[in-house]
Write a protein that holds these residues in place. Sequence first.
Motif, PDB file in Angstrom:
ATOM      1  N   GLN A  32       0.829  -1.207   0.000  1.00 44.78           N
ATOM      2  CA  GLN A  32       0.000   0.000   0.000  1.00 44.78           C
ATOM      3  C   GLN A  32       0.865   1.259   0.000  1.00 44.78           C
ATOM      4  O   GLN A  32       0.647   2.190  -0.793  1.00 44.78           O
ATOM      5  N   ILE A  33       1.867   1.284   0.882  1.00 43.60           N
ATOM      6  CA  ILE A  33       2.698   2.475   1.053  1.00 43.60           C
ATOM      7  C   ILE A  33       3.535   2.760  -0.195  1.00 43.60           C
ATOM      8  O   ILE A  33       3.737   3.925  -0.579  1.00 43.60           O
ATOM      9  N   SER A  34       4.028   1.715  -0.828  1.00 40.42           N
ATOM     10  CA  SER A  34       4.932   1.895  -1.973  1.00 40.42           C
ATOM     11  C   SER A  34       4.254   2.557  -3.165  1.00 40.42           C
ATOM     12  O   SER A  34       4.926   3.024  -4.089  1.00 40.42           O
ATOM     13  N   ARG A  35       2.940   2.635  -3.149  1.00 41.22           N
ATOM     14  CA  ARG A  35       2.241   3.369  -4.202  1.00 41.22           C
ATOM     15  C   ARG A  35       2.603   4.847  -4.141  1.00 41.22           C
ATOM     16  O   ARG A  35       2.571   5.554  -5.157  1.00 41.22           O
ATOM     17  N   ASP A  36       2.942   5.307  -2.945  1.00 36.66           N
ATOM     18  CA  ASP A  36       3.302   6.715  -2.765  1.00 36.66           C
ATOM     19  C   ASP A  36       4.751   6.999  -3.122  1.00 36.66           C
ATOM     20  O   ASP A  36       5.154   8.164  -3.171  1.00 36.66           O
ATOM     21  N   THR A  37       5.548   5.953  -3.324  1.00 36.16           N
ATOM     22  CA  THR A  37       6.964   6.159  -3.641  1.00 36.16           C
ATOM     23  C   THR A  37       7.348   5.597  -5.010  1.00 36.16           C
ATOM     24  O   THR A  37       8.525   5.595  -5.362  1.00 36.16           O
ATOM     25  N   ILE A  38       6.367   5.149  -5.768  1.00 33.14           N
ATOM     26  CA  ILE A  38       6.653   4.543  -7.070  1.00 33.14           C
ATOM     27  C   ILE A  38       7.396   5.516  -7.988  1.00 33.14           C
ATOM     28  O   ILE A  38       8.207   5.105  -8.829  1.00 33.14           O
ATOM     29  N   PHE A  39       7.152   6.806  -7.814  1.00 34.47           N
ATOM     30  CA  PHE A  39       7.813   7.827  -8.644  1.00 34.47           C
ATOM     31  C   PHE A  39       9.327   7.802  -8.485  1.00 34.47           C
ATOM     32  O   PHE A  39      10.071   8.217  -9.388  1.00 34.47           O
ATOM     33  N   SER A  40       9.813   7.341  -7.329  1.00 35.51           N
ATOM     34  CA  SER A  40      11.241   7.397  -7.036  1.00 35.51           C
ATOM     35  C   SER A  40      12.070   6.548  -7.990  1.00 35.51           C
ATOM     36  O   SER A  40      13.255   6.813  -8.210  1.00 35.51           O
ATOM     37  N   LYS A  41      11.461   5.530  -8.578  1.00 30.72           N
ATOM     38  CA  LYS A  41      12.194   4.640  -9.479  1.00 30.72           C
ATOM     39  C   LYS A  41      12.617   5.345 -10.756  1.00 30.72           C
ATOM     40  O   LYS A  41      13.615   4.975 -11.375  1.00 30.72           O
ATOM     41  N   ASN A  42      11.882   6.369 -11.158  1.00 30.80           N
ATOM     42  CA  ASN A  42      12.198   7.098 -12.390  1.00 30.80           C
ATOM     43  C   ASN A  42      12.703   8.508 -12.133  1.00 30.80           C
ATOM     44  O   ASN A  42      12.971   9.252 -13.080  1.00 30.80           O
ATOM     45  N   SER A  43      12.828   8.873 -10.875  1.00 30.11           N
ATOM     46  CA  SER A  43      13.238  10.235 -10.533  1.00 30.11           C
ATOM     47  C   SER A  43      14.683  10.500 -10.938  1.00 30.11           C
ATOM     48  O   SER A  43      15.552   9.637 -10.806  1.00 30.11           O
ATOM     49  N   THR A  44      14.947  11.709 -11.413  1.00 33.39           N
ATOM     50  CA  THR A  44      16.308  12.119 -11.728  1.00 33.39           C
ATOM     51  C   THR A  44      17.015  12.681 -10.501  1.00 33.39           C
ATOM     52  O   THR A  44      18.200  12.989 -10.558  1.00 33.39           O
ATOM     53  N   ASN A  45      16.278  12.834  -9.404  1.00 32.74           N
ATOM     54  CA  ASN A  45      16.875  13.290  -8.149  1.00 32.74           C
ATOM     55  C   ASN A  45      17.387  12.068  -7.387  1.00 32.74           C
ATOM     56  O   ASN A  45      16.595  11.235  -6.944  1.00 32.74           O
ATOM     57  N   PRO A  46      18.698  11.939  -7.220  1.00 35.86           N
ATOM     58  CA  PRO A  46      19.250  10.743  -6.578  1.00 35.86           C
ATOM     59  C   PRO A  46      18.779  10.547  -5.137  1.00 35.86           C
ATOM     60  O   PRO A  46      18.747   9.414  -4.652  1.00 35.86           O
ATOM     61  N   LEU A  47      18.407  11.614  -4.461  1.00 30.73           N
ATOM     62  CA  LEU A  47      17.926  11.486  -3.086  1.00 30.73           C
ATOM     63  C   LEU A  47      16.604  10.731  -3.023  1.00 30.73           C
ATOM     64  O   LEU A  47      16.298  10.073  -2.026  1.00 30.73           O
ATOM     65  N   ASP A  48      15.818  10.821  -4.076  1.00 28.67           N
ATOM     66  CA  ASP A  48      14.527  10.129  -4.105  1.00 28.67           C
ATOM     67  C   ASP A  48      14.684   8.615  -4.142  1.00 28.67           C
ATOM     68  O   ASP A  48      13.758   7.876  -3.772  1.00 28.67           O
ATOM     69  N   LYS A  49      15.838   8.130  -4.571  1.00 26.28           N
ATOM     70  CA  LYS A  49      16.037   6.691  -4.753  1.00 26.28           C
ATOM     71  C   LYS A  49      15.914   5.923  -3.442  1.00 26.28           C
ATOM     72  O   LYS A  49      15.615   4.728  -3.443  1.00 26.28           O
ATOM     73  N   ARG A  50      16.132   6.577  -2.325  1.00 32.24           N
ATOM     74  CA  ARG A  50      16.073   5.887  -1.036  1.00 32.24           C
ATOM     75  C   ARG A  50      14.636   5.712  -0.532  1.00 32.24           C
ATOM     76  O   ARG A  50      14.407   5.049   0.483  1.00 32.24           O
ATOM     77  N   LEU A  51      13.670   6.289  -1.219  1.00 26.68           N
ATOM     78  CA  LEU A  51      12.301   6.291  -0.699  1.00 26.68           C
ATOM     79  C   LEU A  51      11.637   4.914  -0.718  1.00 26.68           C
ATOM     80  O   LEU A  51      10.767   4.641   0.111  1.00 26.68           O
ATOM     81  N   ASP A  52      12.034   4.043  -1.635  1.00 21.04           N
ATOM     82  CA  ASP A  52      11.460   2.692  -1.622  1.00 21.04           C
ATOM     83  C   ASP A  52      11.894   1.962  -0.358  1.00 21.04           C
ATOM     84  O   ASP A  52      11.083   1.303   0.305  1.00 21.04           O
ATOM     85  N   LEU A  53      13.158   2.079   0.000  1.00 26.95           N
ATOM     86  CA  LEU A  53      13.651   1.501   1.253  1.00 26.95           C
ATOM     87  C   LEU A  53      12.923   2.098   2.444  1.00 26.95           C
ATOM     88  O   LEU A  53      12.544   1.389   3.384  1.00 26.95           O
ATOM     89  N   MET A  54      12.687   3.411   2.414  1.00 23.65           N
ATOM     90  CA  MET A  54      11.991   4.067   3.515  1.00 23.65           C
ATOM     91  C   MET A  54      10.540   3.595   3.627  1.00 23.65           C
ATOM     92  O   MET A  54       9.977   3.518   4.716  1.00 23.65           O
TER      93      MET A  54
END
Length: 205
Positions: A32-54
């Motif tokens: 459920q939660i990962s629906r809110d972080t799915i964008f991080s997989k395609n983000s050009t901002n490297p900081l966003d990449k950690r959001l799936d782990l979070m």
Amino acid sequence: MKYRRHFRKILTRKYPELYDSILRDTEYRYAQISRDTIFSKNSTNPLDKRLDLMAYFLATILTLQEKRLDFQGIQSVCMEIALEYVRPKNRLQKWLKKLPPKLIDTSLARLFLKRMQKNIGRKWHEDGFRAELVTDKKETYGLGYGIDILECGICKLFSKHKAQEYTPILCKVDKITSNLAGLELIRKGTIANGADKCDFRFKKK
């Protein structure tokens, strides 16, 4: 998704009788939660990449909360998982973690930081990070590298799921990763604790 094994290692050891239930509930919440972080997989901002782990950390925290574990207990579990996740597993990994501070004054590093600033300086997504590099040696204890987090994707995620009181737990992990790099983290405040920004400054040990 390799990070899951570190969660399972710690949770199996600490809660052998509840492990199956914890894993099932965590996976359900993560879906459920990962629906809110799915964008991080395609983000050009490297900081966003950690959001799936979070998102997986958050799912674990909410599951442990449901199991009636108190804040200190949840914090202890999260810190053990984080330490297991970031610690070097061999000599090569240990050497690689200490390499970046040694390269900070090179032309290659300056080129990398310039590109990094371009990517972290703007939000790729409304729920993501925005940050600013600090390279003035006078402001960075002579290192030439620091970072100000102006908008924290982790805080946004945890707040969205009404778990903002647990966000400071993840802030503690920064000291562990800095130490592994041979650096001392100096930080006056974090967004999670009410500051306007998270100011990361470092001293070489």
